[in-house]
Design an enzyme around this catalytic site. Structure first.
Site, short mmCIF file in Angstrom:
data_model
loop_
_atom_site.label_atom_id
_atom_site.label_comp_id
_atom_site.label_asym_id
_atom_site.label_seq_id
_atom_site.Cartn_x
_atom_site.Cartn_y
_atom_site.Cartn_z
CG ASN A 9 37.96 -11.81 107.78
OD1 ASN A 9 38.74 -12.44 108.50
ND2 ASN A 9 36.90 -11.18 108.26
CE LYS A 11 34.04 -13.60 108.19
NZ LYS A 11 32.63 -13.36 108.27
CG HIS A 94 34.83 -8.24 110.83
ND1 HIS A 94 33.74 -8.95 111.25
CD2 HIS A 94 34.97 -8.48 109.49
CE1 HIS A 94 33.23 -9.60 110.20
NE2 HIS A 94 33.96 -9.33 109.13
CD GLU A 96 32.10 -12.38 111.62
OE1 GLU A 96 33.27 -12.77 111.72
OE2 GLU A 96 31.38 -12.63 110.64
CD GLU A 167 33.25 -6.66 105.72
OE1 GLU A 167 33.60 -7.45 104.85
OE2 GLU A 167 33.28 -6.93 106.92
N GLY A 173 27.80 -13.13 105.70
CA GLY A 173 27.62 -14.50 106.19
C GLY A 173 26.62 -15.34 105.42
CB SER A 214 27.18 -12.09 100.32
OG SER A 214 26.65 -12.45 101.59
C1 PEP Z 1 33.12 -10.65 106.31
O1 PEP Z 1 32.68 -11.09 107.37
O2 PEP Z 1 34.09 -9.85 106.31
C2 PEP Z 1 32.48 -11.07 105.08
C3 PEP Z 1 32.43 -10.22 104.10
O3 PEP Z 1 31.98 -12.33 105.04
P1 PEP Z 1 31.23 -13.04 103.80
O4 PEP Z 1 32.00 -12.71 102.56
O5 PEP Z 1 31.30 -14.49 104.14
O6 PEP Z 1 29.84 -12.51 103.77
#
Ligand code: PEP
Length: 256
Positions: A9, A11, A94, A96, A167, A173, A214
């Site tokens: 992703n 983003k 998601h 976000e 998630e 993040g 993460s």
């Molecule tokens: C995400 O936002 O889908 C995500 C998993 O981000 P990160 O891997 O940076 O934590």
């Protein structure tokens, strides 16, 4: 056992098409020997058409769609548009986008988008996950509600095509810590139980439940071995071809 899948992703990254082409090309190069793992990059809409021409090895996905097909919906992009440009997947719900700057998408909106994506021929990647883990385990009800409401009115036949990304918001993040493989394993079983109760299916093995939050090249193996993850949805790691390809290669060694 289904084929493992790793979905990057990106983003709202990177800032230019030139950088996007470079990032994608480097990622493709590092994955040249990968045969058994499905790899997807969900880039900003603007880059999909160009990336599609660089390589067929990596599938493409969008990070959102609107639920209507065409019409007076300023600034929106439909599932048909994404499908017609050659993308195969779409991330929906998601965290976000569920929060205020993503317009506060709720389960009802995500549900409409899932139906629209399926109608357009896209494979939806549905993100679910709690904001916090409370001592009373209310977070389990939160995730249950997300799944039940997001999957309202979805046909039994469509279920096996959908990918669910667990998630937990607290694990996403910079500065966050990933869930443990045990925490994921528990959620994996829990989500399968919710789906089998909702759809009256005794076997939902075909549904792929992946982990995001993460993920990196150091923790991916444990999520598969101990957590029984069907794959990953990395955010930051997908912007680093070296890290991303290491995650894919871990899946590759474990894919049958
Ligand atoms: C995400 O936002 O889908 C995500 C998993 O981000 P990160 O891997 O940076 O934590």
């Amino acid at each position: 056992m289904s084929k493992k899948i790793v979905i990057g992703n990106w983003k709202m990254n990177p800032a230019s098409l030139k950088e996007a082409e470079k990032l994608f090309t480097e990622t493709v190069k590092m994955l040249s020997d990968v045969k058994k793992t499905e790899v997807v990059i969900c880039s900003p809409f603007l880059y999909l058409e160009k990336l599609k021409k660089i390589s067929k090895k990596i599938s493409l996905g969008a990070q959102n769609i609107f639920w209507e097909e065409v019409g007076a919906y300023t600034g929106e992009v439909s599932g048909d548009m994404v499908y017609n440009i050659g993308a195969k997947y779409v991330i929906l719900g998601h965290s976000e986008r569920r929060n205020f700057f993503g317009g506060g998408e709720n389960n009802e909106i995500v549900n409409k988008k899932i139906k629209s994506a399926i109608k357009s021929g896209l494979i939806p990647i549905i993100c679910v996950g709690e904001n916090v883990r409370d001592e009373n385990h209310e977070y389990l009800n939160f995730v249950k509600k997300q799944i039940e409401e997001c999957f309202n009115g979805i046909s039994k036949n469509s279920i096996s095509k959908i990918i669910i990304a667990y998630e937990p918001v607290w694990a996403i993040g910079k500065g966050a810590y990933p869930a443990t493989p045990e925490e994921f394993r528990e959620m994996n079983i829990f989500i399968r139980k919710i789906l089998s109760d909702k759809f009256g299916l005794s076997n939902i093995e075909g549904v792929r439940i992946i982990y995001g939050g993460s993920v990196d090249e150091k923790n991916a193996l444990d999520f598969i071995i101990e957590g029984k993850a069907d794959g990953f949805l990395p955010g930051r790691a997908s912007l680093n071809p070296k890290k991303f390809s290491k995650i894919v290669k871990i899946c590759e060694t474990l894919n049958k």
